[in-house]
Motif scaffolding. Structure first.
Motif, PDB file in Angstrom:
ATOM      1  N   LEU A  48     -19.915   8.944  -4.148  1.00  0.00           N
ATOM      2  CA  LEU A  48     -19.374   9.862  -3.143  1.00  0.00           C
ATOM      3  C   LEU A  48     -18.304  10.737  -3.791  1.00  0.00           C
ATOM      4  O   LEU A  48     -17.278  10.243  -4.237  1.00  0.00           O
ATOM      5  CB  LEU A  48     -18.766   9.089  -1.975  1.00  0.00           C
ATOM      6  N   LYS A  49     -18.541  12.023  -3.819  1.00  0.00           N
ATOM      7  CA  LYS A  49     -17.594  12.948  -4.464  1.00  0.00           C
ATOM      8  C   LYS A  49     -16.469  13.384  -3.520  1.00  0.00           C
ATOM      9  O   LYS A  49     -15.395  13.759  -3.954  1.00  0.00           O
ATOM     10  CB  LYS A  49     -18.329  14.203  -4.973  1.00  0.00           C
ATOM     11  N   ASP A  50     -16.722  13.358  -2.218  1.00  0.00           N
ATOM     12  CA  ASP A  50     -15.744  13.870  -1.253  1.00  0.00           C
ATOM     13  C   ASP A  50     -15.022  12.766  -0.481  1.00  0.00           C
ATOM     14  O   ASP A  50     -14.392  13.017   0.534  1.00  0.00           O
ATOM     15  CB  ASP A  50     -16.437  14.808  -0.274  1.00  0.00           C
ATOM     16  N   PHE A  51     -15.084  11.540  -0.963  1.00  0.00           N
ATOM     17  CA  PHE A  51     -14.467  10.407  -0.263  1.00  0.00           C
ATOM     18  C   PHE A  51     -12.939  10.507  -0.318  1.00  0.00           C
ATOM     19  O   PHE A  51     -12.361  10.763  -1.365  1.00  0.00           O
ATOM     20  CB  PHE A  51     -14.929   9.084  -0.892  1.00  0.00           C
ATOM     21  N   GLN A  52     -12.304  10.307   0.816  1.00  0.00           N
ATOM     22  CA  GLN A  52     -10.836  10.346   0.914  1.00  0.00           C
ATOM     23  C   GLN A  52     -10.312   8.956   1.259  1.00  0.00           C
ATOM     24  O   GLN A  52     -10.890   8.258   2.091  1.00  0.00           O
ATOM     25  CB  GLN A  52     -10.401  11.334   2.001  1.00  0.00           C
ATOM     26  N   LEU A  53      -9.207   8.578   0.644  1.00  0.00           N
ATOM     27  CA  LEU A  53      -8.577   7.304   0.975  1.00  0.00           C
ATOM     28  C   LEU A  53      -8.035   7.361   2.398  1.00  0.00           C
ATOM     29  O   LEU A  53      -7.552   8.408   2.843  1.00  0.00           O
ATOM     30  CB  LEU A  53      -7.438   7.002   0.012  1.00  0.00           C
ATOM     31  N   PRO A  54      -8.092   6.251   3.131  1.00  0.00           N
ATOM     32  CA  PRO A  54      -7.588   6.249   4.504  1.00  0.00           C
ATOM     33  C   PRO A  54      -6.063   6.392   4.530  1.00  0.00           C
ATOM     34  O   PRO A  54      -5.370   5.971   3.602  1.00  0.00           O
ATOM     35  CB  PRO A  54      -8.031   4.890   5.041  1.00  0.00           C
ATOM     36  N   SER A  55      -5.558   6.965   5.603  1.00  0.00           N
ATOM     37  CA  SER A  55      -4.109   7.172   5.726  1.00  0.00           C
ATOM     38  C   SER A  55      -3.344   5.852   5.715  1.00  0.00           C
ATOM     39  O   SER A  55      -2.204   5.796   5.248  1.00  0.00           O
ATOM     40  CB  SER A  55      -3.794   7.959   6.998  1.00  0.00           C
ATOM     41  N   ALA A  56      -3.955   4.773   6.198  1.00  0.00           N
ATOM     42  CA  ALA A  56      -3.281   3.472   6.208  1.00  0.00           C
ATOM     43  C   ALA A  56      -2.953   3.003   4.793  1.00  0.00           C
ATOM     44  O   ALA A  56      -1.966   2.288   4.585  1.00  0.00           O
ATOM     45  CB  ALA A  56      -4.143   2.433   6.917  1.00  0.00           C
ATOM     46  N   PHE A  57      -3.733   3.409   3.795  1.00  0.00           N
ATOM     47  CA  PHE A  57      -3.452   3.019   2.418  1.00  0.00           C
ATOM     48  C   PHE A  57      -2.189   3.705   1.898  1.00  0.00           C
ATOM     49  O   PHE A  57      -1.460   3.143   1.085  1.00  0.00           O
ATOM     50  CB  PHE A  57      -4.641   3.325   1.502  1.00  0.00           C
ATOM     51  N   TYR A  58      -1.922   4.905   2.362  1.00  0.00           N
ATOM     52  CA  TYR A  58      -0.690   5.602   1.976  1.00  0.00           C
ATOM     53  C   TYR A  58       0.520   4.856   2.543  1.00  0.00           C
ATOM     54  O   TYR A  58       1.508   4.621   1.848  1.00  0.00           O
ATOM     55  CB  TYR A  58      -0.694   7.046   2.492  1.00  0.00           C
ATOM     56  N   ILE A  59       0.410   4.485   3.813  1.00  0.00           N
ATOM     57  CA  ILE A  59       1.513   3.771   4.466  1.00  0.00           C
ATOM     58  C   ILE A  59       1.702   2.402   3.822  1.00  0.00           C
ATOM     59  O   ILE A  59       2.834   1.977   3.555  1.00  0.00           O
ATOM     60  CB  ILE A  59       1.245   3.640   5.982  1.00  0.00           C
ATOM     61  N   SER A  60       0.597   1.702   3.539  1.00  0.00           N
ATOM     62  CA  SER A  60       0.710   0.373   2.939  1.00  0.00           C
ATOM     63  C   SER A  60       1.345   0.424   1.552  1.00  0.00           C
ATOM     64  O   SER A  60       2.016  -0.513   1.142  1.00  0.00           O
ATOM     65  CB  SER A  60      -0.657  -0.322   2.890  1.00  0.00           C
ATOM     66  N   THR A  61       1.160   1.540   0.853  1.00  0.00           N
ATOM     67  CA  THR A  61       1.796   1.695  -0.458  1.00  0.00           C
ATOM     68  C   THR A  61       3.312   1.728  -0.300  1.00  0.00           C
ATOM     69  O   THR A  61       4.038   1.056  -1.044  1.00  0.00           O
ATOM     70  CB  THR A  61       1.283   2.969  -1.155  1.00  0.00           C
ATOM     71  N   ALA A  62       3.798   2.473   0.683  1.00  0.00           N
ATOM     72  CA  ALA A  62       5.237   2.504   0.950  1.00  0.00           C
ATOM     73  C   ALA A  62       5.741   1.120   1.376  1.00  0.00           C
ATOM     74  O   ALA A  62       6.819   0.687   0.959  1.00  0.00           O
ATOM     75  CB  ALA A  62       5.554   3.543   2.017  1.00  0.00           C
ATOM     76  N   VAL A  63       4.938   0.417   2.165  1.00  0.00           N
ATOM     77  CA  VAL A  63       5.336  -0.905   2.661  1.00  0.00           C
ATOM     78  C   VAL A  63       5.462  -1.905   1.514  1.00  0.00           C
ATOM     79  O   VAL A  63       6.432  -2.664   1.450  1.00  0.00           O
ATOM     80  CB  VAL A  63       4.335  -1.401   3.733  1.00  0.00           C
ATOM     81  N   ILE A  64       4.508  -1.898   0.583  1.00  0.00           N
ATOM     82  CA  ILE A  64       4.587  -2.882  -0.502  1.00  0.00           C
ATOM     83  C   ILE A  64       5.735  -2.557  -1.463  1.00  0.00           C
ATOM     84  O   ILE A  64       6.336  -3.459  -2.046  1.00  0.00           O
ATOM     85  CB  ILE A  64       3.242  -3.067  -1.235  1.00  0.00           C
ATOM     86  N   ILE A  65       6.068  -1.278  -1.604  1.00  0.00           N
ATOM     87  CA  ILE A  65       7.252  -0.925  -2.386  1.00  0.00           C
ATOM     88  C   ILE A  65       8.500  -1.484  -1.680  1.00  0.00           C
ATOM     89  O   ILE A  65       9.416  -2.007  -2.328  1.00  0.00           O
ATOM     90  CB  ILE A  65       7.340   0.601  -2.594  1.00  0.00           C
ATOM     91  N   GLY A  66       8.492  -1.412  -0.357  1.00  0.00           N
ATOM     92  CA  GLY A  66       9.581  -2.010   0.413  1.00  0.00           C
ATOM     93  C   GLY A  66       9.696  -3.504   0.182  1.00  0.00           C
ATOM     94  O   GLY A  66      10.809  -4.053   0.131  1.00  0.00           O
ATOM     95  N   CYS A  67       8.558  -4.197  -0.002  1.00  0.00           N
ATOM     96  CA  CYS A  67       8.575  -5.636  -0.302  1.00  0.00           C
ATOM     97  C   CYS A  67       9.348  -5.914  -1.588  1.00  0.00           C
ATOM     98  O   CYS A  67      10.135  -6.862  -1.659  1.00  0.00           O
ATOM     99  CB  CYS A  67       7.153  -6.169  -0.470  1.00  0.00           C
ATOM    100  N   SER A  68       9.096  -5.098  -2.589  1.00  0.00           N
ATOM    101  CA  SER A  68       9.800  -5.294  -3.861  1.00  0.00           C
ATOM    102  C   SER A  68      11.300  -5.083  -3.696  1.00  0.00           C
ATOM    103  O   SER A  68      12.102  -5.819  -4.266  1.00  0.00           O
ATOM    104  CB  SER A  68       9.265  -4.338  -4.934  1.00  0.00           C
TER     105      SER A  68
END
Length: 193
Positions: A48-68
């Motif tokens: 799939l060339k046009d596949f986009q990551l879901p918005s929840a993955f962006y938020i979860s990235t910020a959340v896991i940085i918060g865990c650290s």
């Protein structure tokens, strides 16, 4: 001449940290293999060339940085014998860790809602790879959550103080690793889709 208690504690601490480091390097190598397979598979015609990551993955990235951040603050607080702050930061880390897991599943739901499936005849190699990489990371995160629960239990049993921080230090090392690993995977999936 025998070792002093402090020398024994230092040697034990180094040994545990070395074992954890070896485990983290092994886990990273596994993910390096998965991402290498991802790169090789991009040449497939069904990718799939046009596949986009879901918005929840962006938020979860910020959340896991918060865990650290919260785990680091818990470590600093116990080094100052601030038990109340340590408790707050450990519980915040647990809440953020659970929020990360929930957000990953929200992301899976968003992918399916967009018409992409992970398995079956309607799946694609792209989404299957994404699913595998994310699930394997979640499995390692489950280990992190279990160790965090043990750390919280030991903290409530007053096993940690300014002179005994090894459990919290090891937990923080592992969570920082999980954080860096997810950021690596997220950036990889974002730029090499």
């Amino acid at each position: 001449m025998g070792m002093t208690i402090d020398e024994h504690k230092e040697r034990t601490s180094r040994s545990y940290k070395l074992i954890l480091l070896f485990g983290m390097v092994s886990m990273f190598m596994m993910f390096a293999g998965l991402t290498s397979a991802f790169v090789v598979s991009k040449s497939r015609v069904d990718w799939l060339k046009d596949f986009q990551l879901p918005s929840a993955f962006y938020i979860s990235t910020a959340v896991i940085i918060g865990c650290s951040v919260t785990f680091h603050l818990a470590k600093k607080a116990i080094q100052k014998n601030n038990r109340n702050a340590t408790t707050s930061f450990l519980l915040a880390t647990l809440a953020l860790g659970l929020a990360f897991v929930i957000l990953q599943f929200v992301g899976f739901r968003q992918i399916v809602d967009n018409g992409y499936f992970f398995t079956g005849s309607e799946s694609s190699i792209t989404t299957t790879f994404l699913y595998i990489v994310t699930i394997v990371h979640l499995a390692h995160l489950a280990g992190g959550l279990i160790s965090l629960l043990v750390i919280i239990y030991n903290h409530f049993k007053q096993k940690y103080n300014s002179t005994q921080t090894l459990g919290i230090e090891l937990g923080a090392m592992y969570w920082h690793f999980l954080d860096l690993l997810w950021v690596y995977l997220f950036l990889f999936l974002f730029f090499f889709k």
